[in-house]
Motif scaffolding. Sequence first.
Motif, PDB file in Angstrom:
ATOM      1  N   PHE A  10      49.244  37.778  31.793  1.00  0.00           N
ATOM      2  CA  PHE A  10      49.292  37.868  33.265  1.00  0.00           C
ATOM      3  C   PHE A  10      50.645  38.449  33.677  1.00  0.00           C
ATOM      4  CE2 PHE A  10      49.421  35.176  37.366  1.00  0.00           C
ATOM      5  CZ  PHE A  10      48.530  35.998  38.041  1.00  0.00           C
ATOM      6  N   VAL A 136      40.575  41.282  45.373  1.00  0.00           N
ATOM      7  CA  VAL A 136      41.339  40.517  46.376  1.00  0.00           C
ATOM      8  C   VAL A 136      41.198  41.211  47.729  1.00  0.00           C
ATOM      9  CG1 VAL A 136      42.996  39.646  44.666  1.00  0.00           C
ATOM     10  CG2 VAL A 136      43.563  41.710  45.977  1.00  0.00           C
ATOM     11  N   ARG A 154      40.492  34.149  57.097  1.00  0.00           N
ATOM     12  CA  ARG A 154      39.925  34.059  55.746  1.00  0.00           C
ATOM     13  C   ARG A 154      38.409  34.247  55.804  1.00  0.00           C
ATOM     14  NH1 ARG A 154      41.635  29.143  54.112  1.00  0.00           N
ATOM     15  NH2 ARG A 154      43.176  29.774  52.596  1.00  0.00           N
ATOM     16  N   ALA A 226      39.650  35.205  41.905  1.00  0.00           N
ATOM     17  CA  ALA A 226      40.434  33.960  41.841  1.00  0.00           C
ATOM     18  C   ALA A 226      40.405  33.204  43.162  1.00  0.00           C
ATOM     19  CB  ALA A 226      41.871  34.272  41.444  1.00  0.00           C
ATOM     20  N   PHE A 244      39.500  32.844  37.799  1.00  0.00           N
ATOM     21  CA  PHE A 244      40.832  32.336  37.450  1.00  0.00           C
ATOM     22  C   PHE A 244      41.205  31.187  38.354  1.00  0.00           C
ATOM     23  CE2 PHE A 244      40.566  36.827  36.717  1.00  0.00           C
ATOM     24  CZ  PHE A 244      40.768  36.837  35.353  1.00  0.00           C
ATOM     25  N   GLY A 338      44.126  27.367  46.676  1.00  0.00           N
ATOM     26  CA  GLY A 338      44.024  26.840  45.311  1.00  0.00           C
ATOM     27  C   GLY A 338      45.384  26.703  44.661  1.00  0.00           C
ATOM     28  N   LEU A 339      46.272  27.628  44.972  1.00  0.00           N
ATOM     29  CA  LEU A 339      47.589  27.542  44.346  1.00  0.00           C
ATOM     30  C   LEU A 339      48.406  26.434  44.991  1.00  0.00           C
ATOM     31  CD1 LEU A 339      48.376  31.323  43.776  1.00  0.00           C
ATOM     32  CD2 LEU A 339      47.605  29.638  42.124  1.00  0.00           C
TER      33      LEU A 339
END
Length: 437
Positions: A10, A136, A154, A226, A244, A338-339
């Motif tokens: 990555f 993305v 979003r 992701a 991911f 998510g992060l």
Amino acid sequence: MTKKLHLLGFIQNGVNSHATGMWRHPQDKVNWSFTDPAYWEHMARTMERGLFDGMFIADELAPYTTHEDSSDATVRYAIQCPTHEPSTIVPIITRATEHLGVGVTLSTAFEHPYSMCRRLSSLDHLSDGRVAWNIVSSYSKSEWEAYGQEMTSRADRYERLEEYMELCYQLWDSWEPDAIVADAETGIYADPDKVKVVDHEGQYYKSRGRHFVAPSPQGRPVLWQAGSSPRGRDFAAKHAEAIFAVHPNVERMREYVDDLDSRLPKFGRDRDSVKYLFGVQTVVAATEEEAQAKYERIKACIPLEGAMAWMSGHFGLDFSTFDPDDEIQNIEVPGIQGLFESILYAKNGEPVTVAEAAIIYAQGMGMPVLVGTPSSIVDQLETYADEGGADGFMLIATYTPGCFEEFVDMVVPELQRRGRLRTEYTGSTLREHLLEQ
Ligand SMILES: Cc1cc2nc3c(=O)[nH]c(=O)nc-3n(C[C@H](O)[C@H](O)[C@H](O)COP(=O)(O)O)c2cc1C
């Protein structure tokens, strides 16, 4: 049966990838420059030597501006800045290797599906079927500002994305496999009856025309995603062949996998059509003490203000306006959900302060950091696979190319010894390698 693992490196096409401050580590890019094709050739060959499925090139489209409403700190501390355009290095990577795939992050926000498909199909040809697209839609306000557009919600971004994909599929599928005749005698190259004119008029996009690229080896790039919000997870379950996620511990990984598994049937997908890959950072050495010393050296490179700027950029909230001792559990963020969860749970549910969160995040986006010997690192990876449900891992860079050389020289043989990693490539396309059990 021992589950085999899939590996991705990555990285970004920039001076610094995801571990903040690594550009100033004494072992970073010694005698290498990221602007030099030779650096990418070396990185690619190293990952291929380690039998990785591919390299994952992350990207964003402009320096973050969330921290103090400015990109000063982003520029000052090389917070994913400068970052060069990612698809430019794809042919260098695939030309230097025979099997390694490459996933390129390309945003749908400011590019029409027609040109996106054309570019990806062209890359799939050049790489002989080794390209993936990390889909993305630009989550950062700086990207929208740089392109002079009003950032959308979003929900709206995912709505558009659905239509975007619908049009992409039509374009990629528009040439029938036997459309090219190439009959020099008659002078007919291709049969127009077998190359559909796509005629799309949707809510967000219009397109009328034929896909300009003949069918590529994989037909369409391997699709990666992701997204982590509920809507993002549905999108991933519907479209992605590799998904991911970043979760700080095995329990969170398991929850994520179970959740994604429960979404697949809605979209007629079975579990074998997708891989779940989790982010991890590894710091490996011959002894635990040596590995710990290496880790301390890495952490010493992180500037707190830079860490705050990065966290602000990813989560769309100016963390400089909070007290460093505020608990992040009480904060809601509009950015990458998510992060954010990866740091919410970084201390096993114990409260995490803003200052702590910044440092945890800056090391490697809240991914688990595995510090130790090859054997202890592989123990942990096996737990993530067997108990957490991971199909593989994306390895976040620290100093480059050293971190990948060390992983390949030290950890890969241990993975192979335990039957966890292929000992040779068997397929030819990225899709074949990724979907291999
Ligand atoms: C591991 C991981 C890597 C990501 N890499 C990128 C990236 O390189 N570029 C980007 O614009 N977004 C990236 N994202 C953001 C997501 O693709 C997604 O757009 C974002 O999380 C917003 O959707 P969500 O709210 O559903 O999570 C990444 C997210 C995760 C979890």
